[in-house]
Design an enzyme around this catalytic site. Structure first.
Site, mmCIF file in Angstrom:
data_model
loop_
_atom_site.group_PDB
_atom_site.id
_atom_site.type_symbol
_atom_site.label_atom_id
_atom_site.label_comp_id
_atom_site.label_asym_id
_atom_site.label_seq_id
_atom_site.Cartn_x
_atom_site.Cartn_y
_atom_site.Cartn_z
ATOM 1 N N HIS A 18 54.132 38.145 48.797
ATOM 2 C CA HIS A 18 52.838 38.100 49.490
ATOM 3 C C HIS A 18 52.142 36.752 49.206
ATOM 4 O O HIS A 18 51.624 36.107 50.128
ATOM 5 C CB HIS A 18 51.988 39.279 48.998
ATOM 6 N N GLU A 19 52.142 36.356 47.921
ATOM 7 C CA GLU A 19 51.465 35.093 47.558
ATOM 8 C C GLU A 19 52.209 33.889 48.146
ATOM 9 O O GLU A 19 51.584 32.938 48.628
ATOM 10 C CB GLU A 19 51.331 34.956 46.034
ATOM 11 N N HIS A 27 51.260 33.187 51.633
ATOM 12 C CA HIS A 27 50.000 32.439 51.821
ATOM 13 C C HIS A 27 50.269 30.933 51.883
ATOM 14 O O HIS A 27 49.614 30.198 52.622
ATOM 15 C CB HIS A 27 49.024 32.728 50.685
ATOM 16 N N CYS A 50 44.896 42.557 50.955
ATOM 17 C CA CYS A 50 44.775 41.109 50.770
ATOM 18 C C CYS A 50 43.295 40.776 50.638
ATOM 19 O O CYS A 50 42.478 41.276 51.422
ATOM 20 C CB CYS A 50 45.371 40.381 51.973
ATOM 21 N N LEU A 51 42.966 39.949 49.662
ATOM 22 C CA LEU A 51 41.557 39.597 49.443
ATOM 23 C C LEU A 51 41.004 38.795 50.612
ATOM 24 O O LEU A 51 39.793 38.702 50.783
ATOM 25 C CB LEU A 51 41.415 38.824 48.128
ATOM 26 N N GLN A 73 43.711 30.521 49.609
ATOM 27 C CA GLN A 73 42.652 31.538 49.704
ATOM 28 C C GLN A 73 41.322 31.043 49.123
ATOM 29 O O GLN A 73 40.291 31.680 49.325
ATOM 30 C CB GLN A 73 43.072 32.827 48.987
ATOM 31 N N GLY A 122 46.715 39.009 42.505
ATOM 32 C CA GLY A 122 47.288 37.704 42.830
ATOM 33 C C GLY A 122 46.267 36.920 43.625
ATOM 34 O O GLY A 122 45.294 37.487 44.160
HETATM 35 O O1 K1U Z 1 46.788 37.662 47.747
HETATM 36 C C1 K1U Z 1 45.893 38.484 47.691
HETATM 37 O O2 K1U Z 1 45.094 38.581 48.598
HETATM 38 C C2 K1U Z 1 45.785 39.423 46.504
HETATM 39 C C3 K1U Z 1 46.354 40.802 46.801
HETATM 40 C C4 K1U Z 1 47.792 40.831 46.332
HETATM 41 C C5 K1U Z 1 48.654 41.980 46.747
HETATM 42 C C6 K1U Z 1 48.231 43.281 46.692
HETATM 43 C C7 K1U Z 1 49.072 44.323 47.050
HETATM 44 C C8 K1U Z 1 50.342 44.057 47.452
HETATM 45 C C9 K1U Z 1 50.748 42.756 47.533
HETATM 46 C C10 K1U Z 1 49.910 41.710 47.156
HETATM 47 C C11 K1U Z 1 45.511 41.828 46.053
HETATM 48 O O3 K1U Z 1 45.399 41.775 44.876
HETATM 49 S S1 K1U Z 1 44.732 43.075 46.967
HETATM 50 C C12 K1U Z 1 43.954 44.088 45.696
HETATM 51 C C13 K1U Z 1 44.901 44.947 44.950
HETATM 52 O O4 K1U Z 1 45.995 45.213 45.400
HETATM 53 C C14 K1U Z 1 44.511 45.509 43.613
HETATM 54 C C15 K1U Z 1 43.279 45.277 43.080
HETATM 55 C C16 K1U Z 1 42.942 45.821 41.839
HETATM 56 C C17 K1U Z 1 43.843 46.575 41.162
HETATM 57 C C18 K1U Z 1 45.089 46.821 41.681
HETATM 58 C C19 K1U Z 1 45.424 46.283 42.929
HETATM 59 ZN ZN ZN Z 2 46.712 37.934 50.273
#
Ligand code: K1U
Ligand code: ZN
Length: 173
Positions: free
Chosen positions: A137-138, A141, A95-96, A51, A46
Site C-alpha cells: 500500500h505504501e 503511494h 488510507c489516511l 501523503q 504507515g
Molecule cells: O498509507 C496510509 O494511508 C496508512 C494506512 C495504511 C494501511 C492500512 C490498512 C491496510 C493497508 C495499509 C492506514 O494506516 S489506515 C488506518 C489503519 O489501518 C489503522 C489505524 C490504527 C490502528 C490500526 C489500523
Molecule cells: Zn494510504
C-alpha cells in the site's frame, strides 16, 4: 513544529510518481520525524512521503504499535523495491488520504522488499499478512496509486461521488 497535514483525495499530488532520495540529509531526518508524529497522531500504521506533500521515495511503517501491548517501533524505508512477491491475500484497507472509506483489496500475501534506512544502510525484509499488505500500500503511494485504483470501477465511482458530496458540503460550511 505543527503536525504535517495529510494530503487528501482528490488532490493531484497523490497521483505523482515520486523521485528517488539522493543524500540522506538532516532535512530527510526531520521529514521522517514529522511523518512518524503524523502517523501516530492520525492514527495509522504507515505513511508515505507524498501523503505529506513530498514527492520522494520513502515511507514509514509500524504495523504492531496499535495492538494490545504493542510498542512504537517505526521503520523507515528509503528508495524501496520489491525483490519478490508471491501468493494472494484480500485485506480490507483504509488510507489516511482517502477519508471515510475502506474496501477489500487483493495483494501478494508474501513479499521481500529491499530499501535503505536513515543511515543509508541496506535493509532486506521478508513480510507476510498485514505487514506485506501495508508495504505494498505504501509503495503504491510512491507510484501515484491509491487502494481505490485497485477496486472495481463501480465501487470507485460510488466513492468518488460520496467524496465530492462531502467536499461540497464542507464548502457550504
Ligand atoms: O498509507 C496510509 O494511508 C496508512 C494506512 C495504511 C494501511 C492500512 C490498512 C491496510 C493497508 C495499509 C492506514 O494506516 S489506515 C488506518 C489503519 O489501518 C489503522 C489505524 C490504527 C490502528 C490500526 C489500523
Ligand atoms: Zn494510504
Amino acid at each position: 513544529m505543527a503536525l504535517r497535514e495529510i494530503v487528501q483525495f482528490p488532490d493531484p499530488r497523490l497521483k505523482e510518481i515520486s523521485q528517488p532520495v539522493g543524500e540522506i540529509t538532516e532535512e530527510i531526518h526531520q521529514l521522517v520525524r514529522d511523518m512518524c508524529e503524523a502517523m501516530y497522531d492520525e492514527p495509522g500504521i504507515g505513511l508515505a512521503a507524498p501523503q505529506v506533500g513530498e514527492a520522494i521515495r520513502l515511507f514509514v511503517i509500524d504495523t504492531e504499535w496499535s495492538e494490545e501491548g504493542g510498542e512504537r517501533c517505526p521503520q523507515v524505508m528509503i528508495n524501496p523495491e520489491f525483490l519478490h512477491k508471491e501468493g494472494k491475500i484480500v485485506w480490507e484497507e483504509g488510507c489516511l488520504s482517502v477519508p471515510d472509506y475502506t474496501a477489500d483489496v487483493e495483494r501478494a500475501s508474501r513479499v521481500t522488499i529491499r530499501a535503505q534506512d536513515l543511515d543509508g544502510k541496506e535493509i532486506v525484509e521478508e513480510a507476510e499478512g498485514l505487514r506485506a499488505v501495508c508495504l505494498q500500500h505504501e509503495f503504491d503511494h510512491l507510484e501515484g496509486k491509491l487502494f481505490i485504483d485497485r477496486i472495481s470501477r463501480l465501487k470507485r465511482s460510488l466513492y468518488v461521488k460520496k467524496r465530492k458530496k462531502q467536499l461540497a458540503e464542507e464548502d457550504e460550511g
